[in-house]
Design a protein around this motif. Structure first.
Motif, PDB file in Angstrom:
ATOM      1  N   GLY A 259       1.719 -27.325   1.625  1.00  0.00           N
ATOM      2  CA  GLY A 259       1.899 -28.497   2.798  1.00  0.00           C
ATOM      3  C   GLY A 259       2.147 -29.792   2.157  1.00  0.00           C
ATOM      4  O   GLY A 259       2.583 -30.242   1.102  1.00  0.00           O
ATOM      5  N   LYS A 260       2.021 -30.829   3.059  1.00  0.00           N
ATOM      6  CA  LYS A 260       2.472 -32.307   2.807  1.00  0.00           C
ATOM      7  C   LYS A 260       1.707 -32.929   1.813  1.00  0.00           C
ATOM      8  O   LYS A 260       2.080 -33.415   1.044  1.00  0.00           O
ATOM      9  CB  LYS A 260       2.270 -33.176   4.092  1.00  0.00           C
ATOM     10  CG  LYS A 260       3.209 -32.614   5.464  1.00  0.00           C
ATOM     11  CD  LYS A 260       2.975 -33.334   6.708  1.00  0.00           C
ATOM     12  CE  LYS A 260       3.613 -32.761   7.792  1.00  0.00           C
ATOM     13  NZ  LYS A 260       2.522 -31.486   7.963  1.00  0.00           N
TER      14      LYS A 260
ATOM     15  N   ASP B 108      -5.640 -16.915   2.208  1.00  0.00           N
ATOM     16  CA  ASP B 108      -5.593 -17.080   3.628  1.00  0.00           C
ATOM     17  C   ASP B 108      -7.249 -17.305   4.268  1.00  0.00           C
ATOM     18  O   ASP B 108      -7.940 -16.324   3.854  1.00  0.00           O
ATOM     19  CB  ASP B 108      -5.008 -15.750   4.179  1.00  0.00           C
ATOM     20  CG  ASP B 108      -4.760 -15.620   5.702  1.00  0.00           C
ATOM     21  OD1 ASP B 108      -5.238 -16.657   6.374  1.00  0.00           O
ATOM     22  OD2 ASP B 108      -3.898 -14.473   6.016  1.00  0.00           O
TER      23      ASP B 108
ATOM     24  N   GLN C  17      -7.971 -27.178  10.490  1.00  0.00           N
ATOM     25  CA  GLN C  17      -8.613 -27.738  11.760  1.00  0.00           C
ATOM     26  C   GLN C  17      -7.652 -27.961  13.140  1.00  0.00           C
ATOM     27  O   GLN C  17      -7.975 -28.300  14.067  1.00  0.00           O
ATOM     28  CB  GLN C  17      -9.258 -29.116  11.400  1.00  0.00           C
ATOM     29  CG  GLN C  17      -8.073 -30.041  10.753  1.00  0.00           C
ATOM     30  CD  GLN C  17      -8.615 -31.443  10.275  1.00  0.00           C
ATOM     31  OE1 GLN C  17      -8.035 -32.263  10.161  1.00  0.00           O
ATOM     32  NE2 GLN C  17      -9.878 -31.255   9.799  1.00  0.00           N
TER      33      GLN C  17
HETATM   34  N1  LIG Z   1      -0.232 -34.480   9.673  1.00  0.00           N
HETATM   35  C1  LIG Z   1      -1.004 -35.531   9.458  1.00  0.00           C
HETATM   36  O1  LIG Z   1      -0.500 -36.481  10.266  1.00  0.00           O
HETATM   37  C2  LIG Z   1      -2.517 -35.464   9.310  1.00  0.00           C
HETATM   38  C3  LIG Z   1      -3.150 -36.478   9.225  1.00  0.00           C
HETATM   39  C4  LIG Z   1      -4.687 -36.598   8.761  1.00  0.00           C
HETATM   40  C5  LIG Z   1      -5.347 -35.236   8.361  1.00  0.00           C
HETATM   41  N2  LIG Z   1      -4.408 -34.248   8.297  1.00  0.00           N
HETATM   42  C6  LIG Z   1      -5.051 -32.924   8.229  1.00  0.00           C
HETATM   43  O2  LIG Z   1      -4.222 -32.382   6.964  1.00  0.00           O
HETATM   44  C7  LIG Z   1      -4.259 -30.992   7.063  1.00  0.00           C
HETATM   45  C8  LIG Z   1      -3.012 -30.189   6.928  1.00  0.00           C
HETATM   46  O3  LIG Z   1      -2.166 -30.871   7.868  1.00  0.00           O
HETATM   47  P1  LIG Z   1      -0.665 -31.086   7.460  1.00  0.00           P
HETATM   48  O4  LIG Z   1       0.062 -31.786   8.888  1.00  0.00           O
HETATM   49  O5  LIG Z   1      -0.383 -31.752   6.353  1.00  0.00           O
HETATM   50  O6  LIG Z   1      -0.107 -29.450   7.349  1.00  0.00           O
HETATM   51  P2  LIG Z   1       0.998 -28.948   6.406  1.00  0.00           P
HETATM   52  O7  LIG Z   1       1.772 -29.724   5.799  1.00  0.00           O
HETATM   53  O8  LIG Z   1       1.726 -27.969   7.627  1.00  0.00           O
HETATM   54  O9  LIG Z   1       0.294 -27.927   5.507  1.00  0.00           O
HETATM   55  C9  LIG Z   1      -0.676 -26.901   5.883  1.00  0.00           C
HETATM   56  C10 LIG Z   1      -0.856 -26.014   4.646  1.00  0.00           C
HETATM   57  O10 LIG Z   1      -1.942 -25.029   4.899  1.00  0.00           O
HETATM   58  C11 LIG Z   1      -1.311 -23.633   4.637  1.00  0.00           C
HETATM   59  N3  LIG Z   1      -2.004 -22.967   5.627  1.00  0.00           N
HETATM   60  C12 LIG Z   1      -1.877 -22.677   7.053  1.00  0.00           C
HETATM   61  N4  LIG Z   1      -2.282 -21.635   7.595  1.00  0.00           N
HETATM   62  C13 LIG Z   1      -3.011 -21.265   6.540  1.00  0.00           C
HETATM   63  C14 LIG Z   1      -4.011 -20.095   6.445  1.00  0.00           C
HETATM   64  N5  LIG Z   1      -4.330 -19.429   7.510  1.00  0.00           N
HETATM   65  N6  LIG Z   1      -4.634 -20.026   5.268  1.00  0.00           N
HETATM   66  C15 LIG Z   1      -4.380 -20.734   4.186  1.00  0.00           C
HETATM   67  N7  LIG Z   1      -3.424 -21.712   4.229  1.00  0.00           N
HETATM   68  C16 LIG Z   1      -2.905 -21.936   5.198  1.00  0.00           C
HETATM   69  C17 LIG Z   1       0.035 -23.843   4.710  1.00  0.00           C
HETATM   70  O11 LIG Z   1       0.659 -23.051   3.759  1.00  0.00           O
HETATM   71  P3  LIG Z   1       1.147 -21.383   4.062  1.00  0.00           P
HETATM   72  O12 LIG Z   1       2.079 -21.416   5.423  1.00  0.00           O
HETATM   73  O13 LIG Z   1       1.941 -20.921   2.880  1.00  0.00           O
HETATM   74  O14 LIG Z   1      -0.197 -20.802   4.291  1.00  0.00           O
HETATM   75  C18 LIG Z   1       0.405 -25.195   4.064  1.00  0.00           C
HETATM   76  O15 LIG Z   1       0.359 -25.553   2.840  1.00  0.00           O
HETATM   77  C19 LIG Z   1      -4.869 -30.702   8.374  1.00  0.00           C
HETATM   78  O16 LIG Z   1      -6.470 -30.265   8.392  1.00  0.00           O
HETATM   79  C20 LIG Z   1      -4.780 -31.954   9.322  1.00  0.00           C
HETATM   80  O17 LIG Z   1      -5.606 -32.032  10.257  1.00  0.00           O
HETATM   81  C21 LIG Z   1      -3.088 -34.253   8.643  1.00  0.00           C
END
Ligand SMILES: NC(=O)c1ccc[n+]([C@@H]2O[C@H](COP(=O)([O-])OP(=O)(O)OC[C@H]3O[C@@H](n4cnc5c(N)ncnc54)[C@H](OP(=O)(O)O)[C@@H]3O)[C@@H](O)[C@H]2O)c1
Length: 282
Positions: free
Chosen positions: A15-16, A44, A67
């Motif tokens: 992820g990011k 997972d 979340q």
């Molecule tokens: N985006 C924002 O602006 C932001 C800001 C503040 C906080 N956050 C928090 O950061 C976290 C990630 O958000 P993101 O936007 O950065 O997401 P992201 O880039 O899409 O990353 C999500 C990660 O979680 C993994 N994942 C998804 N489903 C899963 C599962 N069932 N079991 C295990 N791993 C799983 C994905 O990999 P796979 O698909 O390979 O499993 C990926 O590595 C969230 O909790 C979010 O609330 C995000």
């Protein structure tokens, strides 16, 4: 123990932030277990059989929880179970990614897992970042930018978008260095900007015209649902965007500067680098 002797489990490793945490830790010489459903190490949240193997041999873990998962996901309960598993297997340090959103969004608390790691018995650090700049080139805002119009219920509110690389750098420090245990770090970029400011910057860098069209919360939910996004997830995203509209987390923090000893990356620098990759070209 030197960095070379440490083994770190990174959840959300594709992820990011997770991807960048993996790179940061590798750069320091630590041994990495890069985990997610599609990662080098399979982890997972929905498959308990993957938890124990993932933690095997780890000294510390970066935890990205679920979340934003649609439906009823018990964030505190799941993180509590995961933290117990980790501590039972000898993991001594947990760094948990949450969000700088104190209100409930889509009925969920984005800081629900904090208490679980704080009560786990491990050394813990919690990261609460603002919206990531990378939502514009890797996330939920990418399609709109590419289409030339971002229609969002963000009004004219401001957000100090934080670069995912800065979040990852703070996570890397918290995983490897001393002095971060027991800290809740609110992480922002250096200045709060509107979505109009953001698309103006992207337009300038790409030579394209990208517009921002403010829409109502309900119109946005309806539009997402029309694309077959589940209703509860649409509401979750709309509530998150409304945090920008309402300037809920608009005040920049000095945490990146304090932890890393350097300024956080400015949104304009993020835009220049992202534009150079061609991600926003049509
Ligand atoms: N985006 C924002 O602006 C932001 C800001 C503040 C906080 N956050 C928090 O950061 C976290 C990630 O958000 P993101 O936007 O950065 O997401 P992201 O880039 O899409 O990353 C999500 C990660 O979680 C993994 N994942 C998804 N489903 C899963 C599962 N069932 N079991 C295990 N791993 C799983 C994905 O990999 P796979 O698909 O390979 O499993 C990926 O590595 C969230 O909790 C979010 O609330 C995000």
């Amino acid at each position: 123990m030197t960095d070379n002797d440490k083994t770190i489990l990174v959840l959300g490793a594709t992820g990011k932030t997770g991807r960048r945490v993996v790179n940061g830790l590798r750069g320091r010489g630590a041994t990495i277990r890069a985990a997610s459903r599609s990662g080098e190490v399979r982890f997972d949240w929905d498959d308990r059989n993957t938890w124990e193997p993932a933690f095997t041999g780890a000294d510390a873990a970066y935890i990205v929880d679920m979340q934003d998962k649609p439906g009823s996901w018990d964030a505190e309960g799941q993180v509590r179970e995961l933290a117990k598993q980790a501590v039972d297997q000898g993991v001594r340090r947990l760094v948990l990614l949450q969000a700088r959103v104190l209100d409930k969004v889509g009925g969920k608390s984005l800081i629900a897992g904090e208490r679980a790691v704080q009560e786990s018995g491990a050394e813990w650090t919690v990261l609460r970042p603002n919206w990531f700049a990378q939502n514009f080139d890797e996330g939920v805002l990418l399609d709109g930018v590419v289409s030339g119009e971002l229609a969002l219920p963000a009004g004219h509110g401001r957000e100090p978008f934080v670069d995912a690389a800065d979040v990852a750098a703070v996570a890397t420090a918290a995983l490897l260095d001393e002095g971060h245990a027991g800290q809740v770090y609110e992480l922002s970029g250096p200045r709060a900007i509107t979505i109009e400011d953001a698309v103006r910057d992207i337009s300038r860098a790409t030579g394209r015209t990208i517009r921002y069209r403010p829409v109502t919360h309900q119109a946005y939910v309806d539009e997402l649902v029309s694309y077959e996004v589940p209703q509860d997830y649409a509401l979750f995203v709309a509530d998150l965007v409304a945090q920008i509209r309402d300037n809920r987390n608009a005040t920049p923090t000095d945490t990146v500067q304090r932890v890393l000893g350097r300024a956080p990356r400015d949104f304009s620098d993020f835009v220049k680098a992202a534009a150079a990759t061609g991600v926003w070209n049509v």
